[in-house]
Scaffold this motif. Structure first.
Motif, PDB file in Angstrom:
ATOM      1  N   CYS A  24       0.834  -1.206   0.000  1.00  0.00           N
ATOM      2  CA  CYS A  24       0.000   0.000   0.000  1.00  0.00           C
ATOM      3  C   CYS A  24       0.867   1.253   0.000  1.00  0.00           C
ATOM      4  O   CYS A  24       0.589   2.206  -0.733  1.00  0.00           O
ATOM      5  CB  CYS A  24      -0.902   0.031   1.233  1.00  0.00           C
ATOM      6  SG  CYS A  24      -2.149  -1.230   1.191  1.00  0.00           S
ATOM      7  N   LEU A  25       1.917   1.250   0.818  1.00  0.00           N
ATOM      8  CA  LEU A  25       2.795   2.428   0.893  1.00  0.00           C
ATOM      9  C   LEU A  25       3.514   2.636  -0.442  1.00  0.00           C
ATOM     10  O   LEU A  25       3.695   3.767  -0.888  1.00  0.00           O
ATOM     11  CB  LEU A  25       3.814   2.275   2.029  1.00  0.00           C
ATOM     12  CG  LEU A  25       3.239   2.380   3.454  1.00  0.00           C
ATOM     13  CD1 LEU A  25       4.318   2.062   4.481  1.00  0.00           C
ATOM     14  CD2 LEU A  25       2.650   3.768   3.718  1.00  0.00           C
ATOM     15  N   ASN A  26       3.909   1.538  -1.059  1.00  0.00           N
ATOM     16  CA  ASN A  26       4.562   1.610  -2.365  1.00  0.00           C
ATOM     17  C   ASN A  26       3.628   2.280  -3.379  1.00  0.00           C
ATOM     18  O   ASN A  26       4.030   3.179  -4.120  1.00  0.00           O
ATOM     19  CB  ASN A  26       4.922   0.187  -2.815  1.00  0.00           C
ATOM     20  CG  ASN A  26       5.688   0.159  -4.117  1.00  0.00           C
ATOM     21  OD1 ASN A  26       6.799   0.650  -4.183  1.00  0.00           O
ATOM     22  ND2 ASN A  26       5.082  -0.395  -5.154  1.00  0.00           N
ATOM     23  N   HIS A  27       2.370   1.864  -3.357  1.00  0.00           N
ATOM     24  CA  HIS A  27       1.384   2.445  -4.261  1.00  0.00           C
ATOM     25  C   HIS A  27       1.148   3.918  -3.929  1.00  0.00           C
ATOM     26  O   HIS A  27       1.044   4.767  -4.828  1.00  0.00           O
ATOM     27  CB  HIS A  27       0.078   1.649  -4.165  1.00  0.00           C
ATOM     28  CG  HIS A  27      -0.968   2.098  -5.116  1.00  0.00           C
ATOM     29  ND1 HIS A  27      -0.755   2.188  -6.464  1.00  0.00           N
ATOM     30  CD2 HIS A  27      -2.245   2.519  -4.913  1.00  0.00           C
ATOM     31  CE1 HIS A  27      -1.846   2.633  -7.061  1.00  0.00           C
ATOM     32  NE2 HIS A  27      -2.763   2.844  -6.138  1.00  0.00           N
ATOM     33  N   LEU A  29       3.293   5.981  -2.620  1.00  0.00           N
ATOM     34  CA  LEU A  29       4.455   6.751  -3.099  1.00  0.00           C
ATOM     35  C   LEU A  29       4.327   7.054  -4.588  1.00  0.00           C
ATOM     36  O   LEU A  29       4.615   8.157  -5.035  1.00  0.00           O
ATOM     37  CB  LEU A  29       5.758   5.973  -2.847  1.00  0.00           C
ATOM     38  CG  LEU A  29       6.280   5.939  -1.410  1.00  0.00           C
ATOM     39  CD1 LEU A  29       7.564   5.104  -1.339  1.00  0.00           C
ATOM     40  CD2 LEU A  29       6.546   7.343  -0.880  1.00  0.00           C
ATOM     41  N   ILE A  30       3.869   6.060  -5.343  1.00  0.00           N
ATOM     42  CA  ILE A  30       3.699   6.268  -6.786  1.00  0.00           C
ATOM     43  C   ILE A  30       2.714   7.414  -7.036  1.00  0.00           C
ATOM     44  O   ILE A  30       2.959   8.305  -7.834  1.00  0.00           O
ATOM     45  CB  ILE A  30       3.191   4.965  -7.469  1.00  0.00           C
ATOM     46  CG1 ILE A  30       4.284   3.894  -7.410  1.00  0.00           C
ATOM     47  CG2 ILE A  30       2.771   5.228  -8.914  1.00  0.00           C
ATOM     48  CD1 ILE A  30       3.822   2.507  -7.818  1.00  0.00           C
ATOM     49  N   GLN A  33       4.037  10.954  -5.962  1.00  0.00           N
ATOM     50  CA  GLN A  33       5.031  11.533  -6.871  1.00  0.00           C
ATOM     51  C   GLN A  33       4.401  12.119  -8.131  1.00  0.00           C
ATOM     52  O   GLN A  33       5.058  12.822  -8.876  1.00  0.00           O
ATOM     53  CB  GLN A  33       6.087  10.483  -7.222  1.00  0.00           C
ATOM     54  CG  GLN A  33       6.927  10.124  -5.990  1.00  0.00           C
ATOM     55  CD  GLN A  33       8.234   9.441  -6.323  1.00  0.00           C
ATOM     56  OE1 GLN A  33       8.320   8.726  -7.310  1.00  0.00           O
ATOM     57  NE2 GLN A  33       9.237   9.667  -5.501  1.00  0.00           N
ATOM     58  N   LEU A  54       9.632  11.705   1.986  1.00  0.00           N
ATOM     59  CA  LEU A  54       8.903  10.487   1.591  1.00  0.00           C
ATOM     60  C   LEU A  54       8.830   9.514   2.767  1.00  0.00           C
ATOM     61  O   LEU A  54       7.789   8.901   3.033  1.00  0.00           O
ATOM     62  CB  LEU A  54       9.600   9.795   0.414  1.00  0.00           C
ATOM     63  CG  LEU A  54       9.644  10.524  -0.927  1.00  0.00           C
ATOM     64  CD1 LEU A  54      10.292   9.622  -1.982  1.00  0.00           C
ATOM     65  CD2 LEU A  54       8.249  10.939  -1.392  1.00  0.00           C
ATOM     66  N   CYS A  58       5.381   8.164   4.767  1.00  0.00           N
ATOM     67  CA  CYS A  58       5.040   6.749   4.977  1.00  0.00           C
ATOM     68  C   CYS A  58       4.834   6.453   6.467  1.00  0.00           C
ATOM     69  O   CYS A  58       3.933   5.704   6.838  1.00  0.00           O
ATOM     70  CB  CYS A  58       6.145   5.845   4.431  1.00  0.00           C
ATOM     71  SG  CYS A  58       6.223   5.857   2.637  1.00  0.00           S
TER      72      CYS A  58
END
Lengths: 223, 303
Positions: A24-27, A29-30, A33, A54, A58
């Motif tokens: 979820c955090l990866n998504h 971040l996308i 950005q 960043l 998170c």
């Protein structure tokens, strides 16, 4: 974007499973950005401030509350609040780096603060070769040379005498020269053909015998 | 969420990354090797930064590329995690294929591939490929082979294989406790009988979080090396502390390296222990899958 962002935020908050939260955090971040309006400064430490922001986002996403009727606008305001503060911090304490941020590069370098000893980097890909050449020339003791020389010369015959029983030609000296000193390294299939051994024999020998031996050598040269 | 179509995550290359890269490149014997080390260092440092954002502990100090001798000797860009190493591979602008150095094939959890840009101000995280896909003769990775970055998290979460062969040398990780400690004062079955001189027995607490309640059992492995180099294994499950019986419906299965179930058992209402016995070849891999109310926990072993 509004919908996607709201969904991503609530998914991050709801995820109790570690792997799910990472996804979820990866998504998130996308998505973040891609938000327009994230603050930018030309300060040399801006990249660090941005990366730290960043990380902060998170860690603190559970505390985010929209302050306007738009989630994405609120998110930009929230992020910029922290990022601007970090940047202000950089402008104020321009030279006060925290040495704890730097890891030592080896046992030998334990007491040396890299930041103190190296000038600011101004390197781009096109200038990299000449810059590195210049830097390497400055450095008198060069571990790279010591290691390359060891492999080339193999004075104690340590490398040459380590080979599969029936294939003396497939020794670690020959393999290290072709796999570590050549650029680009020779292909396994080509070396195997030249040495008349099969690929798997060569690879197993390299992995099981040569790599540990070379690791030992590199450690002994370094100490 | 459709990560395959999304833009890649960008990490800015900060001064620390460049400083490390300069310092490390300087030590090399020629500009070509220096450039390799420079770009490896930038890539590793920025992936370390990215992992930090996601609260994933990565240890640069224990990584080969952070050791002076090893980075001079090998083409390495590794990051050490709790269950293994990740390798970081970069593409120059315009490149679509990256070469995998021979020294880093096969024993990595996986490979993160990044795109560098001409000014070296940022990197883009293009994707991930699991270590299972890289064999000793896999020379290159093309960006078309990359999986979305999020597949990385499943690989990171894969439990580490417990090396039972090291138990014979008295090397244990802290989660595997002596039975006298982990089952102190409890009645154990057939753990101290025949073969007790050569047998090694250890136990580990296995915990589930189900409906906000923690449910525990104790997994015990007794290993008995045989003269023909095979290993007899006896696996037992006991209730966690404070419980007299195993949870009804708790199941346990032994899976081989190809994920085929070899044997399994299920607890009934009144069972206060369960046992499975089997033999392994040296270096054989197997998994123990324990399932409670539909939630599986898998422990992996190397005999």
């Amino acid at each position: 974007m509004e919908q996607q962002l709201s969904k991503a935020i609530s998914e991050c908050r709801q995820s109790t499973d570690t792997t799910q939260r990472q996804k979820c955090l990866n998504h998130l971040l996308i998505l973040i950005q891609q938000l327009p309006g994230i603050y930018f400064a030309s300060h040399q430490d801006y990249p660090e401030a941005y990366n730290r922001t960043l990380e902060w986002v998170c860690k603190n996403i559970d505390r985010f509350e929209p302050t306007t009727d738009s989630v994405s606008r609120s998110m930009v305001i929230w992020i910029n609040g922290y990022l601007k503060w970090r940047i202000r911090d950089l402008y104020i304490s321009d030279n006060s780096y925290d040495p704890n941020r730097v890891y030592s590069s080896s046992k030998k370098d334990n007491n040396i603060d890299l930041i103190e000893t190296i000038a600011d980097p101004q390197i781009s890909l096109s200038l990299l070769d000449t810059q590195i050449e210049k830097m390497q020339a400055e450095k008198e003791e060069n571990i790279g040379n010591a290691i390359a020389n060891y492999i080339k010369q193999d004075l104690g015959n340590n490398l040459t005498t380590t080979h599969p029983r029936k294939h003396p030609q497939c020794n670690c000296h020959c393999l290290a020269q072709r796999l570590l000193l050549e650029d680009p390294p020779d292909k396994v299939s080509k070396i195997a053909r030249d040495l008349a051994v099969n690929n798997q024999t060569l690879y197993s020998h390299w992995k099981k015998k040569c790599l540990p031996l070379l690791q030992e050598i590199s450690n002994s040269i370094n100490n | 969420m459709n990560p395959t179509q999304s833009k890649p995550i960008t990490i800015l290359l900060d001064n620390n990354a460049h400083r490390y890269a300069q310092q490390f490149a300087k030590e090399q014997s020629n500009p070509i090797k220096g450039k390799q080390v420079y770009l490896n260092t930038l890539t590793v440092y920025s992936i370390h930064t990215y992992l930090k954002c996601l609260n994933i502990n990565s240890n640069l100090a224990n990584s080969d590329c952070w050791q002076t001798g090893l980075r001079a000797m090998f083409n390495v860009a590794d990051i050490t995690l709790s269950n293994g190493k990740l390798e970081c591979l970069w593409l120059l602008p315009g490149e679509e294929t990256t070469t995998i150095p021979l020294e880093i094939r096969e024993d990595r959890l996986g490979y993160i591939v990044v795109q560098l840009e001409a000014e070296l101000k940022q990197i883009e995280l293009l994707g991930f490929i699991s270590g299972d896909n890289i064999k000793f003769d896999t020379e290159t990775i093309n960006i078309s082979q990359l999986q979305p970055l999020e597949t990385l998290f499943d690989v990171i979460a894969t439990p580490k294989k417990t090396p039972l062969n090291q138990w014979l040398n008295n090397i244990f990780t802290s989660d595997w406790q002596p039975v006298e400690t982990i089952l102190a004062g409890r009645i154990t079955r057939s753990l101290t009988t025949a073969n007790s001189t050569t047998a090694i027995t250890r136990g580990k607490t296995i915990a589930w979080q189900i409906n906000s309640l923690e449910q525990e059992i104790i997994l015990v492995i007794k290993m008995m090396p045989q003269s023909d180099k095979t290993v007899d294994l006896c696996l037992q499950l006991y209730p966690g502390e404070g419980n007299n019986n195993l949870h009804a419906g708790l199941s346990v299965s032994i899976l081989d390296a190809a994920n085929q179930t070899c044997m399994s058992a299920q607890a009934k209402d009144t069972d206060d222990w369960m046992q499975l016995e089997f033999s392994c070849q040296p270096k054989e891999e197997f998994k123990v899958e324990m399932n409670l109310e539909g939630v599986s926990i898998v422990e992996q072993f190397l005999a």
